[in-house]
Design a protein around this motif. Structure first.
Motif, PDB file in Angstrom:
ATOM      1  N   LEU A   3       0.820  -1.216   0.000  1.00 51.63           N
ATOM      2  CA  LEU A   3       0.000   0.000   0.000  1.00 51.63           C
ATOM      3  C   LEU A   3       0.858   1.273   0.000  1.00 51.63           C
ATOM      4  N   ASP A   4       1.948   1.301   0.784  1.00 53.88           N
ATOM      5  CA  ASP A   4       2.760   2.539   0.816  1.00 53.88           C
ATOM      6  C   ASP A   4       3.394   2.803  -0.548  1.00 53.88           C
ATOM      7  N   ARG A   5       3.781   1.724  -1.272  1.00 56.12           N
ATOM      8  CA  ARG A   5       4.355   1.910  -2.617  1.00 56.12           C
ATOM      9  C   ARG A   5       3.291   2.378  -3.593  1.00 56.12           C
ATOM     10  N   PHE A   6       2.115   1.758  -3.471  1.00 57.66           N
ATOM     11  CA  PHE A   6       1.013   2.138  -4.361  1.00 57.66           C
ATOM     12  C   PHE A   6       0.743   3.647  -4.240  1.00 57.66           C
ATOM     13  N   LEU A   7       0.650   4.121  -2.987  1.00 56.39           N
ATOM     14  CA  LEU A   7       0.345   5.544  -2.765  1.00 56.39           C
ATOM     15  C   LEU A   7       1.520   6.423  -3.200  1.00 56.39           C
ATOM     16  N   GLY A   8       2.736   5.971  -2.904  1.00 54.86           N
ATOM     17  CA  GLY A   8       3.928   6.739  -3.260  1.00 54.86           C
ATOM     18  C   GLY A   8       4.113   6.866  -4.762  1.00 54.86           C
ATOM     19  N   PRO A  11       1.070  10.479  -8.466  1.00 54.95           N
ATOM     20  CA  PRO A  11       1.792  11.757  -8.631  1.00 54.95           C
ATOM     21  C   PRO A  11       1.528  12.754  -7.494  1.00 54.95           C
ATOM     22  N   CYS A  12       0.493  12.513  -6.697  1.00 54.59           N
ATOM     23  CA  CYS A  12       0.088  13.541  -5.728  1.00 54.59           C
ATOM     24  C   CYS A  12       0.733  13.423  -4.343  1.00 54.59           C
ATOM     25  N   TYR A  13       1.414  12.305  -4.036  1.00 58.87           N
ATOM     26  CA  TYR A  13       1.973  12.176  -2.680  1.00 58.87           C
ATOM     27  C   TYR A  13       3.449  11.792  -2.729  1.00 58.87           C
ATOM     28  N   ASN A  14       4.225  12.408  -1.820  1.00 57.94           N
ATOM     29  CA  ASN A  14       5.600  11.918  -1.634  1.00 57.94           C
ATOM     30  C   ASN A  14       5.610  10.944  -0.457  1.00 57.94           C
ATOM     31  N   VAL A  18       2.741  10.056   2.400  1.00 61.57           N
ATOM     32  CA  VAL A  18       2.140   8.720   2.483  1.00 61.57           C
ATOM     33  C   VAL A  18       2.164   8.233   3.932  1.00 61.57           C
ATOM     34  N   ARG A  19       3.309   8.414   4.586  1.00 61.21           N
ATOM     35  CA  ARG A  19       3.424   7.978   5.994  1.00 61.21           C
ATOM     36  C   ARG A  19       2.384   8.681   6.863  1.00 61.21           C
ATOM     37  N   LEU A  20       2.207   9.970   6.616  1.00 59.59           N
ATOM     38  CA  LEU A  20       1.255  10.757   7.396  1.00 59.59           C
ATOM     39  C   LEU A  20      -0.189  10.304   7.140  1.00 59.59           C
ATOM     40  N   LEU A  21      -0.514  10.117   5.856  1.00 62.59           N
ATOM     41  CA  LEU A  21      -1.879   9.681   5.493  1.00 62.59           C
ATOM     42  C   LEU A  21      -2.224   8.368   6.192  1.00 62.59           C
ATOM     43  N   ARG A  25      -4.825   7.461   9.309  1.00 59.21           N
ATOM     44  CA  ARG A  25      -5.860   6.519   8.853  1.00 59.21           C
ATOM     45  C   ARG A  25      -6.868   7.190   7.914  1.00 59.21           C
ATOM     46  N   ARG A  26      -6.282   7.923   6.961  1.00 58.03           N
ATOM     47  CA  ARG A  26      -7.143   8.602   5.973  1.00 58.03           C
ATOM     48  C   ARG A  26      -7.271   7.760   4.701  1.00 58.03           C
ATOM     49  N   VAL A  27      -6.616   6.602   4.714  1.00 61.17           N
ATOM     50  CA  VAL A  27      -6.646   5.720   3.528  1.00 61.17           C
ATOM     51  C   VAL A  27      -7.652   4.607   3.774  1.00 61.17           C
ATOM     52  N   ARG A  28      -8.471   4.348   2.761  1.00 63.61           N
ATOM     53  CA  ARG A  28      -9.422   3.227   2.847  1.00 63.61           C
ATOM     54  C   ARG A  28      -9.129   2.235   1.733  1.00 63.61           C
ATOM     55  N   VAL A  29      -9.118   0.964   2.092  1.00 65.64           N
ATOM     56  CA  VAL A  29      -8.996  -0.098   1.075  1.00 65.64           C
ATOM     57  C   VAL A  29     -10.263  -0.942   1.171  1.00 65.64           C
ATOM     58  N   ASP A  30     -10.957  -1.007   0.069  1.00 64.51           N
ATOM     59  CA  ASP A  30     -12.258  -1.702   0.014  1.00 64.51           C
ATOM     60  C   ASP A  30     -13.188  -1.175   1.111  1.00 64.51           C
ATOM     61  N   GLY A  31     -13.126   0.125   1.307  1.00 65.20           N
ATOM     62  CA  GLY A  31     -14.059   0.768   2.236  1.00 65.20           C
ATOM     63  C   GLY A  31     -13.599   0.789   3.686  1.00 65.20           C
ATOM     64  N   LEU A  32     -12.507   0.074   4.010  1.00 64.65           N
ATOM     65  CA  LEU A  32     -12.077   0.013   5.407  1.00 64.65           C
ATOM     66  C   LEU A  32     -10.842   0.879   5.633  1.00 64.65           C
ATOM     67  N   PRO A  33     -10.872   1.748   6.662  1.00 63.78           N
ATOM     68  CA  PRO A  33      -9.692   2.573   6.939  1.00 63.78           C
ATOM     69  C   PRO A  33      -8.510   1.699   7.359  1.00 63.78           C
ATOM     70  N   THR A  34      -7.317   2.056   6.895  1.00 65.71           N
ATOM     71  CA  THR A  34      -6.138   1.269   7.281  1.00 65.71           C
ATOM     72  C   THR A  34      -4.925   2.171   7.482  1.00 65.71           C
ATOM     73  N   GLY A  35      -4.043   1.722   8.370  1.00 66.61           N
ATOM     74  CA  GLY A  35      -2.774   2.426   8.572  1.00 66.61           C
ATOM     75  C   GLY A  35      -1.611   1.511   8.254  1.00 66.61           C
ATOM     76  N   ASP A  36      -1.886   0.361   7.608  1.00 61.80           N
ATOM     77  CA  ASP A  36      -0.859  -0.661   7.385  1.00 61.80           C
ATOM     78  C   ASP A  36      -0.129  -0.424   6.061  1.00 61.80           C
ATOM     79  N   PRO A  37       1.126   0.022   6.124  1.00 62.33           N
ATOM     80  CA  PRO A  37       1.856   0.301   4.874  1.00 62.33           C
ATOM     81  C   PRO A  37       2.142  -0.959   4.063  1.00 62.33           C
ATOM     82  N   LEU A  38       2.110  -2.133   4.730  1.00 60.48           N
ATOM     83  CA  LEU A  38       2.479  -3.394   4.060  1.00 60.48           C
ATOM     84  C   LEU A  38       1.284  -4.100   3.423  1.00 60.48           C
TER      85      LEU A  38
END
Ligand code: URA
Length: 230
Positions: A3-8, A11-14, A18-21, A25-38
Motif C-alpha cells: 500500500l505505501d508503494r502504491f500511494l507513493g 503523482p500527488c503524494y511523496n 504517504v506515511r502521514l496519510l 488513517r485517511r486511507v481506505r482499502v475496500d471501504g475500510l480505513p487502514t494504517g498498514d503500509p504493508l
C-alpha cells in the motif's frame, strides 16, 4: 504491491505524505480505513484517500467450464470456436485460461482475470496436481507406473518431467496426476511407449474438481471455498 508503494507511486503524494496519510488513517482499502503500509494492494481493490478514489477496483472472476471436444483453448481464434465463445459476452472481458487443453481434450477448464491466483494453480513449483482420465490405443503395461514416477526427458524444453502418478484403471485406461502443464504433456508421456492417447479428459486441478452437474459447454462460478483452496 504494498500500500505505501502504491500511494507513493501516485503523482500527488511523496513518501512523507504517504506515511502521514497512513498514520492518520485517511486511507481506505475496500471501504475500510487502514494504517498498514504493508497491506497488499491488487487491481481488484478499491483505494481511496479521504473522499478521492485512486483505484476503483474491479471484480475478480473465477469460473469453471466443462470444455467440450472440438473447441480451442484460446481467447481468440480465426477458424475455430474458442472456450470464451461458450460464455455470455458480458463475462468474457479480460478472462484468461488457467492451463490450456488440446482441441479434442475435454473436462475441467478454469478461467479467471486474477493472474496471481492462476499462476499458483498452474506453476509446477506449487505442486498442485492436475488429474486426467486417459484412454489409449494400446494396452497400458504395469511397467509404465515407475517410468511415469521417474519422469521423461523432453528434449525440446531440455527438462525431465516431475514425478507423476499413474493409476491403471483398465487395459487401455488410466488416471494420471501431473503437477506441470507442458505442451501436449500427457500425449508425449504416453508417446514414450508409442502408445497413442485416443481420449483425454481433465477431472481436477488442485482440489477443484469438475462439477458433475456441468454438461459439456456449461460453466459456473467457483465457490469461495474453491477459490480459497488455491
Ligand atoms: N496433455 C495433453 O497432451 N493434452 C492436453 O490437452 C492436456 C494435457
Amino acid at each position: 504491491m504494498r500500500l505505501d508503494r502504491f500511494l507513493g507511486n501516485l503523482p500527488c503524494y511523496n513518501r512523507q505524505q504517504v506515511r502521514l496519510l497512513l498514520a492518520q488513517r485517511r486511507v481506505r482499502v475496500d471501504g475500510l480505513p487502514t494504517g498498514d503500509p504493508l497491506l497488499e494492494v491488487r487491481e481488484f481493490n478499491r483505494v481511496e484517500v479521504d473522499q478521492q478514489v485512486h483505484q476503483a477496483g474491479r471484480p475478480a472472476r473465477y469460473l469453471m467450464l466443462h470444455k467440450p471436444a472440438g473447441c480451442v483453448s484460446a481467447t481468440q481464434d480465426p477458424q475455430h470456436r474458442t472456450v470464451l465463445d461458450l460464455l455470455p459476452e458480458e463475462l468474457r472481458n479480460d478472462l484468461h485460461i488457467a492451463g490450456r487443453l488440446d482441441y479434442n481434450t475435454t473436462g475441467l477448464m478454469i478461467l479467471t482475470n486474477d493472474g496471481q491466483w492462476s499462476r499458483r494453480l498452474t506453476q509446477p513449483r506449487t505442486k498442485q496436481p492436475k488429474t486426467y482420465l486417459v484412454h489409449t490405443e494400446d494396452e497400458i503395461g504395469a511397467h509404465y507406473i515407475d517410468r511415469f514416477r521417474e519422469g521423461f526427458y523432453f528434449a525440446f524444453e531440455d527438462l525431465t518431467t516431475l514425478p507423476a502418478q499413474l493409476d491403471i484403471l483398465g487395459p487401455r485406461s488410466a488416471r494420471l496426476a501431473i503437477v506441470e502443464g507442458r505442451y501436449h504433456q500427457v500425449k508425449r508421456m504416453f508417446g514414450h511407449f508409442q502408445n497413442k492417447v485416443v481420449g483425454l479428459h481433465r477431472e481436477s486441478m488442485g482440489s477443484i474438481t469438475l462439477d458433475p452437474i456441468l454438461h459439456p459447454g456449461a460453466f459456473r462460478a467457483l465457490t469461495d471455498e474453491e477459490i480459497a483452496s488455491v
